[in-house]
Design an enzyme around this catalytic site. Sequence first.
Site, PDB file in Angstrom:
ATOM      1  N   GLU A 172      18.571  24.743 -17.942  1.00 60.39           N
ATOM      2  CA  GLU A 172      19.152  23.896 -16.509  1.00 60.39           C
ATOM      3  C   GLU A 172      20.692  24.176 -16.226  1.00 60.39           C
ATOM      4  O   GLU A 172      21.689  23.566 -16.255  1.00 60.39           O
ATOM      5  CB  GLU A 172      19.322  22.553 -17.367  1.00 60.39           C
ATOM      6  CG  GLU A 172      17.877  21.931 -17.910  1.00 60.39           C
ATOM      7  CD  GLU A 172      18.301  20.338 -18.193  1.00 60.39           C
ATOM      8  OE1 GLU A 172      19.372  19.834 -18.289  1.00 60.39           O
ATOM      9  OE2 GLU A 172      17.173  19.857 -19.007  1.00 60.39           O
ATOM     10  N   GLU A 368      11.096  20.473 -21.983  1.00 60.10           N
ATOM     11  CA  GLU A 368      11.811  19.289 -22.497  1.00 60.10           C
ATOM     12  C   GLU A 368      11.389  18.320 -21.864  1.00 60.10           C
ATOM     13  O   GLU A 368      11.042  18.073 -20.705  1.00 60.10           O
ATOM     14  CB  GLU A 368      13.354  19.421 -22.174  1.00 60.10           C
ATOM     15  CG  GLU A 368      14.247  20.247 -23.108  1.00 60.10           C
ATOM     16  CD  GLU A 368      15.896  20.175 -22.666  1.00 60.10           C
ATOM     17  OE1 GLU A 368      16.274  19.064 -22.340  1.00 60.10           O
ATOM     18  OE2 GLU A 368      16.386  20.980 -23.117  1.00 60.10           O
TER      19      GLU A 368
END
Length: 460
Positions: A172, A368
Amino acid sequence: MTSEGASHLDELTVPPDFEMGVSTSAWQIEGDSVGRGRCTWDDFADIPGKIVDGATADPACDHVHRLQEDLDLLAWMGVDAYSFTFSWPRVIPGGVGKASSSGLDFYDRLVDGLLSRGIRPFATLFHWDTPSELEQAGGWTSRSTSEAFAEYATILGEHFADRIDRWATVNEPWCPAFLGYAAGYFAPGRTDGGAALSAAYHLMLGHGLATDRLREMGARRIGIILNVIPTLGSDPTTAEATAHVDGIQNRLWLDLLAGRGIPEDIRRRCADLTDWSFVRDQDLAVIATPIDWIGENYYSVNRVVAADKAGSQAIGQDASMFPGAPEHAFDPQPPFTDMGWEIYPAGIRMALEQVSNALPGLPIYVCENGAAVEEATSADGIHDPIRTRYLHDHIREVLQARADGIDVRGYSAWSLLDNLEWASGWTKKFGMIRVNPETGERTVKDSAEWYRRLLMRRTS
Ligand code: FCB
């Protein structure tokens, strides 16, 4: 069997060839900060008020000292793969130079412990714990950090290429770049939009350089993990802001990976923040170096509205994360998790579509997905039905996306353990297994039992 055991949530089935796993990250669980160098999150945690409850890296989940117990929990759960992250300052204290033998030893024990239990190691090189020394020299606003990251990748590739099943360079990059350098909510806590754009670029350069180095060292199945967030906005007066939020959150990374460079509209809207002089033409091919898969982390959606229509639950969602955007605000809709994030399972399918359209042909893994929710503790266990339903509904959407032809190959839940939720410290809990912050004791929650049953049903 728990009270949830007989529910219809147990009717979900996952194809046997679909990889099911669980994820954690180094700074959030490891503890043992004396066994490694310092990182930006240690420095950030030392500033009063930056982490709401004053939590610091020690003891976190004391994972370094409880490794065997945590490996046994993974085996009990029945996961195919475990997604963990290397701590850069544990592997190379100071960020550059020689690797630490005790750091490598720890990850040897982790990787070998997974393999001996039949669990595939899936490793990420960077989940935001930049060595402090590198931050002092400019951090991700400096090309030298991308180069240091490539050296770090070389060391890991050389040491682990034969044992790690799948590699991710960066997790990310939007978070450290824009929460870290623009909004200041995350380490290193800067509030400079131009610095954030430079950090974004150098994170992606680091990704490209590291990909090449890992491959040279014999690593296979290399990718990067993004948090593409479907960005919704129906008001024509905020169309420009919506496009910009989508640009900074999603298109910037996808276009760079696809070899399209920095989107023209982002360059234009951010012209007052940076002159882009850090961009070098020859980098673009490095950043777009072919990868073998792409990761997507999904929690919620961005609903963009006019500045005066901000929703009361838009916790931590604000315009400072999207430098260069025309005025706007966010208006998430109920139901919400404890983070104030809208629960919107269909959004995961939209995110997978956006990734698949931007990078056709690349296998996708959900790396995730999970929720911080209310939990009830009683004599017969820890009951977290909202989490179980959240996981169930999102996995179902992912499988639907797969049935619709999107090449999604796996799903990994966030998270194995309650852990340090960055600036929220211990106050927000994402684990399927409770960790008592005082004693370190692990207790399985209902959601973990449910996930285990889901995984077990594939072979029974
Ligand atoms: C993601 C992070 C992860 C965790 C979850 C809740 O953005 O990658 O470390 O904090 O959010």
